[in-house]
Design a protein around this motif. Structure first.
Motif, PDB file in Angstrom:
ATOM      1  N   ASP A   1       0.842  -1.205   0.000  1.00  0.00           N
ATOM      2  CA  ASP A   1       0.000   0.000   0.000  1.00  0.00           C
ATOM      3  C   ASP A   1       0.879   1.257   0.000  1.00  0.00           C
ATOM      4  O   ASP A   1       0.586   2.239  -0.696  1.00  0.00           O
ATOM      5  CB  ASP A   1      -0.918   0.031   1.239  1.00  0.00           C
ATOM      6  CG  ASP A   1      -2.112  -0.898   1.079  1.00  0.00           C
ATOM      7  OD1 ASP A   1      -2.368  -1.332  -0.060  1.00  0.00           O
ATOM      8  OD2 ASP A   1      -2.777  -1.204   2.087  1.00  0.00           O
TER       9      ASP A   1
ATOM     10  N   LEU B   1      -4.096   8.394  -5.024  1.00  0.00           N
ATOM     11  CA  LEU B   1      -4.817   7.444  -4.163  1.00  0.00           C
ATOM     12  C   LEU B   1      -4.871   7.908  -2.704  1.00  0.00           C
ATOM     13  O   LEU B   1      -5.610   7.352  -1.886  1.00  0.00           O
ATOM     14  CB  LEU B   1      -4.113   6.065  -4.200  1.00  0.00           C
ATOM     15  CG  LEU B   1      -4.152   5.292  -5.513  1.00  0.00           C
ATOM     16  CD1 LEU B   1      -3.238   4.067  -5.424  1.00  0.00           C
ATOM     17  CD2 LEU B   1      -5.582   4.865  -5.833  1.00  0.00           C
TER      18      LEU B   1
ATOM     19  N   ASN C   1      -8.272   8.916  -0.684  1.00  0.00           N
ATOM     20  CA  ASN C   1      -9.122   7.783  -0.321  1.00  0.00           C
ATOM     21  C   ASN C   1      -8.470   6.906   0.754  1.00  0.00           C
ATOM     22  O   ASN C   1      -9.157   6.330   1.602  1.00  0.00           O
ATOM     23  CB  ASN C   1      -9.483   6.936  -1.546  1.00  0.00           C
ATOM     24  CG  ASN C   1     -10.726   6.101  -1.304  1.00  0.00           C
ATOM     25  OD1 ASN C   1     -11.802   6.643  -1.049  1.00  0.00           O
ATOM     26  ND2 ASN C   1     -10.570   4.782  -1.308  1.00  0.00           N
TER      27      ASN C   1
ATOM     28  N   ASP D   1      -8.448  -1.499   2.831  1.00  0.00           N
ATOM     29  CA  ASP D   1      -8.369  -1.435   1.372  1.00  0.00           C
ATOM     30  C   ASP D   1      -8.346   0.030   0.951  1.00  0.00           C
ATOM     31  O   ASP D   1      -9.378   0.704   0.958  1.00  0.00           O
ATOM     32  CB  ASP D   1      -9.590  -2.162   0.780  1.00  0.00           C
ATOM     33  CG  ASP D   1      -9.649  -2.042  -0.738  1.00  0.00           C
ATOM     34  OD1 ASP D   1      -8.705  -1.476  -1.347  1.00  0.00           O
ATOM     35  OD2 ASP D   1     -10.653  -2.505  -1.315  1.00  0.00           O
TER      36      ASP D   1
ATOM     37  N   ARG E   1      -8.330   1.345  -1.752  1.00  0.00           N
ATOM     38  CA  ARG E   1      -9.130   1.657  -2.950  1.00  0.00           C
ATOM     39  C   ARG E   1     -10.623   1.445  -2.702  1.00  0.00           C
ATOM     40  O   ARG E   1     -11.422   1.484  -3.636  1.00  0.00           O
ATOM     41  CB  ARG E   1      -8.669   0.809  -4.130  1.00  0.00           C
ATOM     42  CG  ARG E   1      -7.233   1.112  -4.564  1.00  0.00           C
ATOM     43  CD  ARG E   1      -6.758   0.168  -5.646  1.00  0.00           C
ATOM     44  NE  ARG E   1      -5.363   0.409  -6.006  1.00  0.00           N
ATOM     45  CZ  ARG E   1      -4.328  -0.088  -5.357  1.00  0.00           C
ATOM     46  NH1 ARG E   1      -4.516  -0.859  -4.294  1.00  0.00           N
ATOM     47  NH2 ARG E   1      -3.080   0.173  -5.745  1.00  0.00           N
TER      48      ARG E   1
ATOM     49  N   LYS F   1     -14.357   1.782  -2.355  1.00  0.00           N
ATOM     50  CA  LYS F   1     -15.159   2.833  -2.993  1.00  0.00           C
ATOM     51  C   LYS F   1     -15.956   3.665  -1.987  1.00  0.00           C
ATOM     52  O   LYS F   1     -16.107   4.863  -2.144  1.00  0.00           O
ATOM     53  CB  LYS F   1     -16.111   2.204  -4.016  1.00  0.00           C
ATOM     54  CG  LYS F   1     -15.390   1.774  -5.283  1.00  0.00           C
ATOM     55  CD  LYS F   1     -16.353   1.642  -6.454  1.00  0.00           C
ATOM     56  CE  LYS F   1     -15.621   1.534  -7.777  1.00  0.00           C
ATOM     57  NZ  LYS F   1     -14.692   0.404  -7.839  1.00  0.00           N
TER      58      LYS F   1
END
Lengths: 111, 421
Positions: free
Chosen positions: B280, B290, B293, B350, B352, B354
């Protein structure tokens, strides 16, 4: 005064329309929350500190109702989806008879 | 309507009873595993250790936070272990007139004060500190360069948010570490379980902290600046029915804690999770887009505010259980952040994800955190500057990371890393 229901419409970002109604004095954000409309986060519950209940009105309704306050205009400067001429914070729109049949368009994203 | 539930009537052996027995509110080790195990079966349970009902699901947490008619915020910062009356009296005799403001008060008082606070603590104004905060972050990161090993808490996350708070308050004349020490003491007095001796020992320091806040307001009365206390004074306009001077002092006292404690912990929590997963860290080095988020995911996965308190003003139903008026309630923001009903694979970090931002780390409703924009900004800039300066940074695995806790807050006290392995 007799309580009066105001009918209007939410339109999602992908174009799906849904008719709703609320009482005079309720805010558009509160109606969205009560009727389970998706896409209006309204994290701060209407106290104007998050900018996550942004919506676009149809032009005629925007012009018919009371204009946004200066602090609402300031908040609209920082909303996530691009601001448009008829942008409003849904927590600041109180239902009045002028709001009947308004179209409330929900933006792609509130963040 | 169901019959109101008496905690003593919950039979031993039922999941709700077991949850209450197994919940250790002041211990953060294992807390997430505990909630993961019970959340599906137990939306609410009684914790005899602290005499609070604990709410575990996101939907219920949000419903309570948004319902300020039936749930009062007046217990939010009340000492979990009440102060001895003679201690409180001695404090009052020496001028400690702090009163409950914003986070711990209800409408209409809350709304009256908020109209003044919002003139300064609004997103647009907070975001205007962008350049100044960036300079602060760069300054701290520059001081790390040339070193091999460092504790990120000591070198960055502990002090930086206090310095940012100082920008808002116009404070230039105090060591941020002094404020941090006062804050830790105050947090322990409100949300921890201090002994009677510890309570008395802390009283003098607490009074010093209060006096510092009062002096700050008095100085701004003489020489106003472009800062939060000066704004409040101007907004008050000398009218006690609008806002009193003591309320302004209490607001400044509140912000000298709230404006940095949670951000220090949230940044360290985020950095710990990122560094635990080198893939990560590398992803953020390769694609800084990124990072925003990842910040939200950090707030979701390990909120620095793990729990927040409310008081039932009438009989209320939560998760199918009816609680009597007067029930004290803890909303587990930690548990809500991993609720599978909203977050698929909620126990997985995570970057990513959403819907990461659907967390409740900043609360929800009327008391939503007014500092959220600048907290997010600081967390984002810390990760941006650190990934740019130290793309290979590694957690020193063999050095244990302590998570300290009071009832409400969580964060590592140390974060030892190798900067350029």
């Amino acid at each position: 005064m007799e309580s009066q229901n105001i009918k209007f419409q939410f339109v999602s970002a992908d174009g799906e329309a849904r008719d709703v109604e609320g009482q005079i004095g309720e805010t558009v954000m509160e109606v969205a929350y009560a009727t389970g409309i998706k896409g209006i986060a309204a994290e701060c519950g209407g106290s104007m500190s998050c900018g996550t209940c942004h919506v676009f009105l149809d032009k005629a309704s925007f012009e018919r109702i009371e204009a946004p306050s200066e602090s609402e205009l300031d908040m609209l400067d920082i909303v996530s989806s691009d601001r448009r001429p008829t942008s409003r914070l849904s927590c600041q729109i109180k239902l009045t008879p002028e709001f009947v049949d308004a179209e409330v368009h929900i933006p792609e994203s509130q963040y | 309507m169901q019959q109101v539930l008496d905690p003593k009537s919950i039979p031993a052996g039922c999941p709700m009873h077991n949850a209450g027995q197994n919940f250790h509110p002041f211990e953060h080790e294992g807390m997430y595993d505990f909630f993961a195990e019970i959340r599906a079966d137990v939306p609410v349970f009684y914790s005899p250790e602290i005499d609070y009902w604990v709410v575990t699901r996101r939907e219920d947490v949000i419903a309570v936070l948004r319902d300020h008619d039936r749930f009062s915020a007046t217990v939010a910062t009340q000492p979990v272990v009440p102060w001895p009356p003679e201690m409180l009296q001695s404090m009052i005799d020496r001028g400690f007139t702090n009163e409950s403001v914003q986070v711990a008060c209800d409408p209409p008082r809350h709304d009256r004060i908020r109209t003044h606070v919002q003139g300064f603590l609004n997103p647009k104004k907070l975001l205007s500190y962008d350049g100044a905060v960036r300079e602060l972050v760069k300054g701290y990161v520059a001081q790390m360069k040339g070193k091999d090993e460092i504790d990120l808490v000591d070198a960055l996350t502990y002090e930086l948010p206090a310095k940012t708070a100082f920008l808002l308050l116009g404070v230039t004349d105090i060591d941020p570490r002094r404020i941090k020490q006062w804050t830790e003491l105050r947090v322990k007095l409100m949300h921890g379980h201090p002994t009677r001796e510890e309570q008395f020992a802390a009283a003098d320091d607490l009074l010093d902290f209060w006096n510092f806040s009062c002096d700050l307001v008095e100085q701004r009365k003489k020489v106003p600046g472009d800062d939060y206390p000066s704004w409040l004074l101007a907004s008050r306009g000398g009218d006690d029915t609008r806002l009193t001077e003591n309320e302004i002092k209490s607001l400044v006292f509140a912000s000298l804690l709230a404006a940095h404690e949670t951000t220090s912990n949230a940044s360290a929590n985020l950095l710990l999770e990122l560094l635990r997963r080198p893939e990560d860290w590398k992803a953020l080095v390769d694609d800084p887009k990124l990072i925003p988020n990842a910040v939200e995911e950090g707030l979701r996965y390990v909120s620095s505010v793990v729990a927040w308190r409310r008081l039932a003003k009438e009989d209320v139903e939560i998760g199918g259980v009816t609680l009597p008026a007067g029930s004290k309630i803890i909303l587990s923001l930690a548990s809500a952040g991993r609720d599978e009903a909203t977050f698929e694979n909620g126990e997985t970090f995570d970057i990513r994800r959403k819907n990461a931002r659907s967390h409740v780390a900043f609360g929800n409703g009327l008391h939503f955190c007014m500092g959220a924009p600048i907290a997010r900004m600081q967390m984002r800039m810390m990760v941006e500057e650190l990934t740019a300066a130290f793309p290979n940074m590694q957690l020193i695995e063999d050095d244990p990371v302590e998570i300290v806790g009071v009832l409400t807050f969580r964060g590592p006290t140390r974060l030892p890393v190798r900067l350029n392995p």
